[in-house]
Motif scaffolding. Structure first.
Motif, mmCIF file in Angstrom:
data_model
loop_
_atom_site.group_PDB
_atom_site.id
_atom_site.type_symbol
_atom_site.label_atom_id
_atom_site.label_comp_id
_atom_site.label_asym_id
_atom_site.label_seq_id
_atom_site.Cartn_x
_atom_site.Cartn_y
_atom_site.Cartn_z
ATOM 1 N N HIS A 1 -6.197 14.303 -3.907
ATOM 2 C CA HIS A 1 -5.190 14.530 -2.860
ATOM 3 C C HIS A 1 -4.026 15.369 -3.393
ATOM 4 O O HIS A 1 -3.478 16.200 -2.669
ATOM 5 C CB HIS A 1 -4.707 13.200 -2.293
ATOM 6 C CG HIS A 1 -5.647 12.616 -1.281
ATOM 7 N ND1 HIS A 1 -5.652 12.999 0.044
ATOM 8 C CD2 HIS A 1 -6.632 11.697 -1.419
ATOM 9 C CE1 HIS A 1 -6.597 12.338 0.692
ATOM 10 N NE2 HIS A 1 -7.207 11.540 -0.175
ATOM 11 N N ASP B 1 0.371 4.023 -2.780
ATOM 12 C CA ASP B 1 -0.109 5.350 -2.373
ATOM 13 C C ASP B 1 0.868 6.454 -2.768
ATOM 14 O O ASP B 1 0.470 7.612 -2.900
ATOM 15 C CB ASP B 1 -0.352 5.388 -0.864
ATOM 16 C CG ASP B 1 -1.547 4.548 -0.440
ATOM 17 O OD1 ASP B 1 -2.366 4.189 -1.311
ATOM 18 O OD2 ASP B 1 -1.655 4.233 0.765
ATOM 19 N N SER C 1 -9.478 9.806 -6.366
ATOM 20 C CA SER C 1 -8.966 10.190 -5.037
ATOM 21 C C SER C 1 -7.500 10.585 -5.094
ATOM 22 O O SER C 1 -7.069 11.535 -4.429
ATOM 23 C CB SER C 1 -9.175 9.047 -4.039
ATOM 24 O OG SER C 1 -10.550 8.785 -3.856
ATOM 25 N N THR C 2 -6.712 9.860 -5.893
ATOM 26 C CA THR C 2 -5.298 10.208 -6.038
ATOM 27 C C THR C 2 -5.153 11.619 -6.586
ATOM 28 O O THR C 2 -4.370 12.430 -6.069
ATOM 29 C CB THR C 2 -4.603 9.207 -6.986
ATOM 30 O OG1 THR C 2 -4.693 7.898 -6.423
ATOM 31 C CG2 THR C 2 -3.140 9.570 -7.188
ATOM 32 N N SER D 1 0.806 -1.222 0.000
ATOM 33 C CA SER D 1 0.000 0.000 0.000
ATOM 34 C C SER D 1 0.838 1.270 0.000
ATOM 35 O O SER D 1 0.526 2.230 -0.706
ATOM 36 C CB SER D 1 -0.938 0.016 1.205
ATOM 37 O OG SER D 1 -1.882 -1.016 1.104
ATOM 38 N N SER D 2 1.908 1.293 0.792
ATOM 39 C CA SER D 2 2.715 2.518 0.880
ATOM 40 C C SER D 2 3.341 2.876 -0.464
ATOM 41 O O SER D 2 3.457 4.064 -0.806
ATOM 42 C CB SER D 2 3.797 2.377 1.956
ATOM 43 O OG SER D 2 4.658 1.288 1.648
ATOM 44 N N ARG E 1 -6.391 -0.029 -8.607
ATOM 45 C CA ARG E 1 -6.065 -0.509 -7.257
ATOM 46 C C ARG E 1 -6.286 -2.011 -7.137
ATOM 47 O O ARG E 1 -5.467 -2.713 -6.555
ATOM 48 C CB ARG E 1 -6.879 0.243 -6.200
ATOM 49 C CG ARG E 1 -6.340 1.639 -5.934
ATOM 50 C CD ARG E 1 -6.824 2.199 -4.617
ATOM 51 N NE ARG E 1 -6.160 3.469 -4.335
ATOM 52 C CZ ARG E 1 -5.014 3.580 -3.686
ATOM 53 N NH1 ARG E 1 -4.385 2.511 -3.252
ATOM 54 N NH2 ARG E 1 -4.484 4.772 -3.463
#
Length: 198
Positions: A64, A23, A60-61, A19-20, A181
């Motif tokens: 942000h 993200d 969403s990416t 995930s890191s 994702r």
């Protein structure tokens, strides 16, 4: 080089699809629009509109990254309020509508009641995400392509990209209906189980 087959499992901390790492990927436009061009276009709207598209297509990416632009003094970035599926944070959304000065970012406006959507739409500087068109102008229709998925796989793990090849990436993209994702989660599982060697 990555190879197919059953091999030694990979620890989560060594998995390039954790995930890191996912993200940390930046938004990439499937149309070839550069980040500077995209920001310039959205600035020209006064930061007013909607990012529209299916699950896992980059809304969403992108939100942000837009929220990180021009932070107010003393703050790292603007706040992004993610609407919970169960509606448990509607009070926080309502408070944000009433009290947030400047830009407001709402991730998942289509999960809110129409009165709240209407109040959000009246703000001068608001960017929302939605799975379908809203009354706000559409700033970006977020849609992925197999080429975009391949580019992101290549950023995360060139050996896995080489091992898969273009045909398998096209198949992976179609299998997950373009949800980046979900496609990357599948690759996480395949690397973790040793089906792909990094």
């Amino acid at each position: 080089m990555a190879k197919s087959g059953v091999n030694k499992p990979v620890k989560p901390s060594d998995n390039p699809f954790r995930s890191s790492c996912v993200d940390a990927l930046g938004y990439v436009s499937p149309t070839g629009e550069t980040w500077a061009e995209l920001v310039s276009r959205i600035r020209a709207t006064g930061f007013h509109g909607a990012l529209v598209g299916p699950h896992g297509h980059g809304k969403s990416t992108l939100m942000h990254q837009l929220a990180a632009l021009d932070p107010p003094p003393g703050r790292a970035r603007h706040d992004v309020i993610q609407v919970m599926l169960d509606g448990s944070n509607r009070g926080a959304v309502k408070d944000a509508i009433a009290t947030t000065a400047g830009r407001l970012f709402i991730d998942g406006i289509d999960l809110l009641p129409w009165r709240m959507r209407s109040a959000i739409g009246k703000r001068e500087q608001v960017i929302v995400t939605s799975h379908r068109a809203t009354k706000l102008p559409t700033l970006m229709r977020c849609e992925t392509t197999p080429g975009l998925l391949g580019e992101l796989i290549g950023q995360l793990s060139p050996p896995v990209y080489e091992a898969l090849g273009e045909d398998a990436i096209v198949t992976l993209h179609a299998k997950h209906h373009g949800n980046i994702r979900d496609a990357l989660r599948e690759l996480y599982d395949r690397v973790a189980s040793g089906q792909l060697i990094i």
